[in-house]
Write an enzyme that holds these catalytic residues in place. Structure first.
Site, short mmCIF file in Angstrom:
data_model
loop_
_atom_site.label_atom_id
_atom_site.label_comp_id
_atom_site.label_asym_id
_atom_site.label_seq_id
_atom_site.Cartn_x
_atom_site.Cartn_y
_atom_site.Cartn_z
N SER A 41 0.86 -1.18 0.00
CA SER A 41 0.00 0.00 0.00
C SER A 41 0.90 1.23 0.00
O SER A 41 1.96 1.22 0.64
CB SER A 41 -0.91 0.00 1.23
OG SER A 41 -0.14 0.01 2.42
N SER A 69 6.07 -0.36 10.65
CA SER A 69 4.98 0.18 9.85
C SER A 69 5.43 1.42 9.12
O SER A 69 6.12 2.28 9.69
CB SER A 69 3.78 0.51 10.74
OG SER A 69 2.82 1.27 10.04
N LYS A 70 5.04 1.54 7.85
CA LYS A 70 5.35 2.75 7.10
C LYS A 70 4.72 3.97 7.77
O LYS A 70 5.28 5.05 7.77
CB LYS A 70 4.82 2.62 5.66
CG LYS A 70 5.54 1.56 4.84
CD LYS A 70 5.19 1.67 3.37
CE LYS A 70 3.81 1.18 3.04
NZ LYS A 70 3.67 -0.28 3.08
N ARG A 71 3.55 3.77 8.36
CA ARG A 71 2.86 4.89 8.99
C ARG A 71 3.56 5.34 10.26
O ARG A 71 3.37 6.46 10.72
CB ARG A 71 1.41 4.49 9.30
CG ARG A 71 0.52 4.42 8.08
CD ARG A 71 -0.85 3.87 8.45
NE ARG A 71 -0.78 2.47 8.83
CZ ARG A 71 -1.79 1.80 9.36
NH1 ARG A 71 -2.93 2.41 9.60
NH2 ARG A 71 -1.66 0.52 9.66
#
Length: 276
Positions: free
Chosen positions: A11, A224-226
């Site tokens: 994503s 996590s990228k977030r």
């Protein structure tokens, strides 16, 4: 025999980090060692979570790391009509229904109790669409974990904001792309029984699944990228790939150039060495 087709489906919610790289390397090697093809799919159906330029950077980083797709890159944002057709098919077969419940209506377990299965309560309005699950668990054999059994609740396939849910989109696109094997992080394991239930309802073939160990940060939580996990492209590509291989239990020689490292990895890839 059916040709092997694998995929990596990030994503675009941030740059490629080490946890994503591990999944990419695992999926790439599983496909390539079987003489198959490897595809990239950008799962960009959740605009509120997307980071501008992320998809472009992820694709560029993968190519720099020596992983190039064997076909056109698929963007889920171009596939909304296909998801709508699948949704309409499920509704038409009585395998999906409208739901008026909000998150606060769920019990503490988070498992939907089927409140709107027999219709929406008078005075309430439809918000989301849920899949009508069978009252039996789903079972599948994971390439690493063996037999996995899980319950399937009536999960959301179109959200209250009108966006199609990940579970529906991934099943439709795995079918479209002819995916025969899905290699991804173990954090998605709980979703697999839901996806298999959808595949059966839509009369799609179920791929072979392999869920890899999850990469954890220093705090013990999944990268996590977030959460602004450190992107992999701050280091030498060969070093990054070698690090991913070692995390997956492989033992590549030191100081190989990137092309030689991939040649070694394809020749020596052994899933039996992956930590359980």
């Amino acid at each position: 025999m059916t040709p092997v087709v694998g995929r990596f489906a990030p994503s675009p919610s941030g740059d490629l980090h080490f946890g994503s790289l591990v999944s990419a390397v695992g999926s790439y090697l599983e496909a390539k060692t079987a003489g198959g093809s490897w595809l990239i799919r950008i799962e960009d159906i959740d605009p509120p979570r997307e980071v501008s330029g992320s998809a472009r950077r992820i694709i560029a980083d993968l190519e720099t790391l020596g992983m190039k797709a064997d076909g056109p890159i698929l963007y889920q944002s171009t596939r909304l009509a296909a998801y709508q057709r699948a949704l309409d098919m499920l509704l038409g077969k009585g395998l999906a229904y409208s739901c008026a419940c909000t998150r606060k209506d769920l019990p503490a377990s988070g498992i939907y109790p089927g409140t709107c299965r027999n219709g929406i309560e008078k005075g309430k309005q439809a918000r989301s669409v849920r899949f009508l699950a069978a009252d039996l668990p789903e079972t599948f054999t994971d390439r690493l974990k063996g037999v996995v059994k899980g319950e399937v609740d009536d999960f959301i396939i179109r959200r209250a904001d009108g966006l199609f849910a990940y579970q529906l989109a991934v099943v439709v696109d795995d079918h479209l792309q002819g995916i025969t094997q899905v290699v991804r992080g173990g954090d998605i394991l709980d979703s697999t029984v839901r996806q298999i239930a959808l595949q059966k309802a839509l009369e799609f073939t179920t791929p072979q699944y392999m869920h890899l160990p999850v990469v954890l940060g220093a705090d013990g939580k999944k990268l996590s990228k977030r959460d602004s996990a450190h992107p992999v492209m701050g280091q030498d590509p060969a070093h990054a790939v070698s690090h991913a291989l070692r995390f997956l239990g492989q033992n590549p020689p030191d100081n190989l150039a990137l092309d030689m490292l991939w040649a070694w990895a394809i020749k020596h890839w052994n899933p039996e060495l992956i930590p359980r």
